[in-house]
Write an enzyme that holds these catalytic residues in place. Structure first.
Site, PDB file in Angstrom:
ATOM      1  N   ASP A  82       0.846  -1.200   0.000  1.00 24.59           N
ATOM      2  CA  ASP A  82       0.000   0.000   0.000  1.00 24.59           C
ATOM      3  C   ASP A  82       0.889   1.261   0.000  1.00 24.59           C
ATOM      4  OD1 ASP A  82      -2.461   1.275   0.066  1.00 24.59           O
ATOM      5  OD2 ASP A  82      -2.649   1.203   2.250  1.00 24.59           O
ATOM      6  N   GLY A 209     -11.799   3.133   2.790  1.00 23.41           N
ATOM      7  CA  GLY A 209     -12.999   2.293   2.782  1.00 23.41           C
ATOM      8  C   GLY A 209     -13.701   2.163   4.128  1.00 23.41           C
TER       9      GLY A 209
HETATM   10  P1  13P Z   1      -9.236   3.226   5.820  1.00 23.66           P
HETATM   11  O1  13P Z   1      -8.159   3.434   6.846  1.00 23.66           O
HETATM   12  O2  13P Z   1     -10.243   4.295   5.810  1.00 23.66           O
HETATM   13  O3  13P Z   1      -9.813   1.879   5.938  1.00 23.66           O
HETATM   14  O4  13P Z   1      -8.528   3.333   4.387  1.00 23.66           O
HETATM   15  C1  13P Z   1      -7.659   2.329   3.983  1.00 23.66           C
HETATM   16  C2  13P Z   1      -6.913   2.700   2.768  1.00 23.66           C
HETATM   17  O5  13P Z   1      -7.396   3.368   1.892  1.00 23.66           O
HETATM   18  C3  13P Z   1      -5.543   2.164   2.656  1.00 23.66           C
HETATM   19  O6  13P Z   1      -4.868   2.670   1.538  1.00 23.66           O
END
Ligand code: 13P
Length: 283
Positions: A82, A209
């Site tokens: 990520d 999300g």
């Molecule tokens: P959240 O922390 O809102 O679940 O978002 C996760 C995200 O987009 C990781 O890149």
């Protein structure tokens, strides 16, 4: 095929318009918990890891743990890095066999981001790996990455140039969602999502999300969000799981009962989201 590439998982989701949850797992308990959930729900799954977690465990340890766990899974699972602003970290993951990375150059100038992203795409392709791209920073700090506010929107033509010319596989669009808990309901740019998908035919990634309503998930997935990132909700479930178990069982010292209970909480949370995102039964 238990270990799959990102396109093997996302192409089908994009075509059939369901969302695949990408959980930011932090250790063996969470990784195994979401894989178990995916098997029970017969759902494909994206295991996503933050740079902070890579630095904690090491890229090879995470990859080996993933290979052991996902290699035995009965559903397709992929390993994705990520938000990574550091090309060196992205390369170190790709070199040991991660399936995909998000090179996050949203803190750079457009041209620098473009250049770095293109190089990472070229590097990744040697390993059969894919790249997610980002131009405008998603609001909210995630594991030490990012800033409180969303980056400035660019004319959509600039985004389209980036998407078409860098060779990325999927894209993190600026649609008003944010990392972390929402303090107020976000104003979602459905029109931007629609325009980007129509102009590129590319699967999109829903960042931020955690905490969106069913309606928001459903509408964005229908428009082409094939990957739905969940980090904060997993962290909350994990921490609450320990707290709740220890409060209820103050003189229980069996670690396996403790982590078993936490893992069950993570599994239940993930199963609920597979149902909402429509990926249940798709694997
Ligand atoms: P959240 O922390 O809102 O679940 O978002 C996760 C995200 O987009 C990781 O890149």
């Amino acid at each position: 095929m238990p270990v799959a590439s990102l396109p093997e998982i996302m192409d089908r989701a994009f075509r059939k318009r369901y969302g695949v949850a990408a959980f930011n797992t932090v250790d063996d308990i969470t990784m195994h918990g979401v894989i178990k959930a995916a098997e029970q729900s017969k759902s494909p799954l994206i295991i996503q890891i933050s740079v902070k977690t890579v630095k904690f465990w090491g890229a090879k340890v995470v990859k080996d743990m993933f290979t052991e766990m996902a290699g035995r899974a009965t559903v397709p699972v992929t390993l994705h890095l990520d938000h990574c602003p550091d090309p060196q970290v992205a390369r170190s993951c790709l070199e040991v066999g991660w399936n995909s990375v998000l090179f996050d150059g949203s803190g750079l100038s457009f041209d620098e981001n473009f250049q770095h992203t293109r190089e990472i795409v070229k590097f990744a392709s040697q390993f059969g790996a894919s790249v997610e791209g980002e131009v405008v920073a998603v609001a909210g700090v995630e594991d030490g990455m990012g800033s409180e506010s969303e980056g400035d929107l660019l004319p959509i033509e600039r985004e389209l140039d980036f998407i078409k010319e860098t060779g990325i596989y999927c894209y993190a669009p600026p649609i008003g969602t944010a990392h972390g808990f929402y303090k107020a309901a976000p104003t979602i740019r459905y029109d931007r999502m629609q325009q980007l998908v129509e102009a590129t035919g590319m699967p999109m990634v829903l960042h931020g999300g955690t905490g969106l309503t069913h309606d928001v998930y459903t509408r964005l997935i229908a428009l082409g969000a094939a990957k739905v990132n969940i980090s904060t909700q997993l962290k909350k479930t994990y921490a609450d799981g320990f707290r709740t178990y220890l409060e209820k069982n103050p003189s229980q010292y069996d670690p396996l009962k403790l982590i078993g209970a936490v893992q069950n909480d993570v599994t239940a949370m993930a199963r609920g989201l597979f149902t909402i995102f429509g990926s249940e039964g798709q694997a």
